[in-house]
Design a protein around this motif. Structure first.
Motif, short mmCIF file in Angstrom:
data_model
loop_
_atom_site.label_atom_id
_atom_site.label_comp_id
_atom_site.label_asym_id
_atom_site.label_seq_id
_atom_site.Cartn_x
_atom_site.Cartn_y
_atom_site.Cartn_z
N ALA A 147 70.13 2.31 25.67
CA ALA A 147 71.10 2.44 24.58
C ALA A 147 72.51 2.59 25.14
N SER A 148 72.67 3.43 26.15
CA SER A 148 73.98 3.64 26.77
C SER A 148 74.52 2.35 27.36
N LEU A 149 73.65 1.60 28.04
CA LEU A 149 74.08 0.34 28.64
C LEU A 149 74.46 -0.68 27.57
N MET A 150 73.71 -0.68 26.47
CA MET A 150 74.02 -1.60 25.37
C MET A 150 75.42 -1.33 24.81
N VAL A 151 75.73 -0.07 24.61
CA VAL A 151 77.05 0.30 24.08
C VAL A 151 78.14 -0.10 25.06
N ARG A 152 77.91 0.10 26.35
CA ARG A 152 78.90 -0.30 27.36
C ARG A 152 79.13 -1.81 27.33
N LYS A 153 78.05 -2.58 27.19
CA LYS A 153 78.17 -4.03 27.15
C LYS A 153 79.01 -4.50 25.96
N ILE A 154 78.88 -3.80 24.85
CA ILE A 154 79.64 -4.15 23.66
C ILE A 154 81.11 -3.82 23.85
N ARG A 155 81.38 -2.67 24.42
CA ARG A 155 82.75 -2.21 24.57
C ARG A 155 83.45 -2.80 25.79
N GLU A 156 82.65 -3.23 26.78
CA GLU A 156 83.21 -3.83 27.99
C GLU A 156 82.52 -5.19 28.24
N PRO A 157 82.91 -6.21 27.50
CA PRO A 157 82.23 -7.50 27.59
C PRO A 157 82.20 -8.10 29.00
N GLU A 158 83.15 -7.74 29.86
CA GLU A 158 83.20 -8.30 31.20
C GLU A 158 82.41 -7.48 32.22
N LEU A 159 81.72 -6.46 31.76
CA LEU A 159 80.95 -5.60 32.67
C LEU A 159 79.86 -6.42 33.38
N ALA A 160 79.79 -6.30 34.70
CA ALA A 160 78.78 -7.03 35.47
C ALA A 160 77.39 -6.54 35.10
N ALA A 161 76.40 -7.42 35.24
CA ALA A 161 75.02 -7.09 34.90
C ALA A 161 74.54 -5.89 35.72
N GLN A 162 73.85 -4.96 35.05
CA GLN A 162 73.36 -3.74 35.67
C GLN A 162 71.84 -3.79 35.81
N ARG A 163 71.32 -3.21 36.90
CA ARG A 163 69.88 -3.05 37.09
C ARG A 163 69.61 -1.56 37.31
N ILE A 164 68.99 -0.93 36.33
CA ILE A 164 68.72 0.50 36.39
C ILE A 164 67.22 0.71 36.57
N THR A 165 66.86 1.40 37.66
CA THR A 165 65.44 1.67 37.94
C THR A 165 65.21 3.17 37.86
N LEU A 166 64.27 3.58 37.01
CA LEU A 166 64.05 5.00 36.75
C LEU A 166 62.76 5.50 37.39
N SER A 167 62.83 6.65 38.03
CA SER A 167 61.68 7.26 38.67
C SER A 167 61.02 8.27 37.75
N GLY A 168 59.69 8.38 37.88
CA GLY A 168 58.96 9.37 37.10
C GLY A 168 58.84 10.68 37.86
N GLN A 169 58.40 11.71 37.16
CA GLN A 169 58.20 13.03 37.76
C GLN A 169 56.73 13.40 37.72
N LEU A 170 56.27 14.08 38.75
CA LEU A 170 54.88 14.50 38.83
C LEU A 170 54.68 15.76 37.99
N VAL A 171 53.68 15.72 37.11
CA VAL A 171 53.32 16.86 36.28
C VAL A 171 51.92 17.31 36.71
N VAL A 172 51.83 18.45 37.40
CA VAL A 172 50.57 18.91 37.97
C VAL A 172 49.83 19.77 36.95
N ARG A 173 48.58 19.40 36.70
CA ARG A 173 47.72 20.17 35.79
C ARG A 173 46.35 20.37 36.42
N GLY A 174 45.36 20.58 35.61
CA GLY A 174 44.07 21.01 36.12
C GLY A 174 43.18 19.94 36.75
N SER A 175 43.49 18.65 36.54
CA SER A 175 42.58 17.61 37.00
C SER A 175 42.76 17.23 38.46
N ALA A 176 43.86 17.66 39.09
CA ALA A 176 44.09 17.30 40.49
C ALA A 176 45.04 18.30 41.15
#
Length: 338
Positions: A309-338
């Motif tokens: 959503a944030s990138l979409m708004v930036r693209k609208i407001r900054e039409p000349e913005l270079a293409a972005q590649r955003i890679t998101l990492s997950g977080q480990l949630v430790v519970r009873g199975s391991a």
């Protein structure tokens, strides 16, 4: 009853029509006192602002087109909710559609978006067996942000999950707990998500000087019965396996069934040979229905939606913005199975 116009509001607030227009569009440097006077007049008269008509006059739009393929998929559902919430917080409205990857239907969808005057398009990719966007999406003339669970080769703006990081993170956790025979259950051989996770899994094994064993990574259809059968066959052939990585929600349920069929139980005690630790990759309802509760790497679905959503708004407001590649990492949630 006469329809209240912007002229009526201007007269009641004792300001110009242009001032009322600026207040409605939240533009310009207007004093707080004037804004309050205009808003009071709007409430008193019951004026309703026609946003669509204003957009047409100004050649702007607060509409965003969102293309989603599968509302049965928990990741897609959570990303959609996050995108809508983030865009609405910035004054945008979402025009949601659910076509298939059929080129004609996608083209018709984009045509409909154009006719509705959307300012941009967010495309939630669904096919994890291809690393390219559909041609009609790749060539979309509107500002476009693609969201994908697997890596894509594209010149467009992308928000993606880091499946390799997820595979490495959970494998390292199991190794550090003492596991030396760790298997991966599920996913088709042509699934790019599976391939990326296995690269992370293999990298973690190498980091700790442990061998890669292809027979420990059986592919299977994404259904509980197939995962159960694969789990049972694997554990019967390799009784030293003490931990399983589950590719999907169906694999979670199938693994639990397969473990029970060979007379073993789910648990995190690596020194009890009858126990098998389970871990996976999704943050969804299924992980709260297992007993013991499920250890997993989150899919970062909420953050994915916010970033798109944030990138979409930036693209609208900054039409000349270079293409972005955003890679998101997950977080480990430790519970009873391991």
């Amino acid at each position: 009853m006469k329809k209240v116009s912007i002229i009526d509001v201007a007269k009641r607030a004792e300001v110009s029509v242009s001032t009322v227009s600026l207040v409605l569009r939240q533009k310009g440097k207007i004093s707080e006192a004037t804004i309050a006077r205009v808003q009071a007049a709007i409430e008193e008269l019951g004026y309703v602002h026609n946003v669509a008509a204003a957009n047409l006059r100004a050649s702007t739009s607060n509409l965003i087109g969102l293309i989603v393929h599968d509302f049965n998929d928990a990741f897609s559902t959570r990303v959609t909710a996050s995108v809508v919430q983030a865009l609405e917080a910035q004054g945008f409205m979402v025009f949601l559609t659910q076509p298939s990857d059929n080129p004609q239907r996608l083209e018709q969808c984009l045509l409909s978006f154009t006719r509705q005057g959307v300012a941009g398009v967010i495309y939630l990719a669904a096919n994890a067996t291809r690393d390219t966007l559909p041609e009609v999406i790749e060539n979309c003339p509107l500002p476009l942000v693609a969201i994908s669970q697997s890596p894509l080769q594209s010149a467009r703006d992308l928000v993606m999950r880091d499946n390799r990081q997820a595979g490495s993170l959970v494998t390292r956790y199991l190794i550090e707990r003492g596991h030396r025979n760790i298997a991966y259950i599920g996913g088709g051989k042509d699934c790019l998500i599976r391939q990326q996770r296995l690269l992370g899994y293999q990298a973690a094994l190498k980091q700790y000087g442990m061998p890669w064993r292809e027979e420990f990574t059986p592919a299977c259809a994404d259904e509980t019965h197939a995962a159960s059968l694969a789990t049972r066959e694997l554990l019967e052939a390799n009784n030293k396996i003490t931990a399983l990585l589950c590719h999907s929600p169906n694999a979670i349920i199938g693994c639990i069934d397969g473990i029970q069929q060979v007379g073993r139980t789910v648990g995190k005690d690596v020194f009890l040979t009858q126990q098998v630790s389970l871990a996976g990759f999704e943050d969804m309802m299924h992980v709260n229905l297992t007993s013991p509760s499920f250890t997993y790497v989150s899919s970062a679905s909420d953050e994915t939606g916010r970033q798109a959503a944030s990138l979409m708004v930036r693209k609208i407001r900054e039409p000349e913005l270079a293409a972005q590649r955003i890679t998101l990492s997950g977080q480990l949630v430790v519970r009873g199975s391991a």
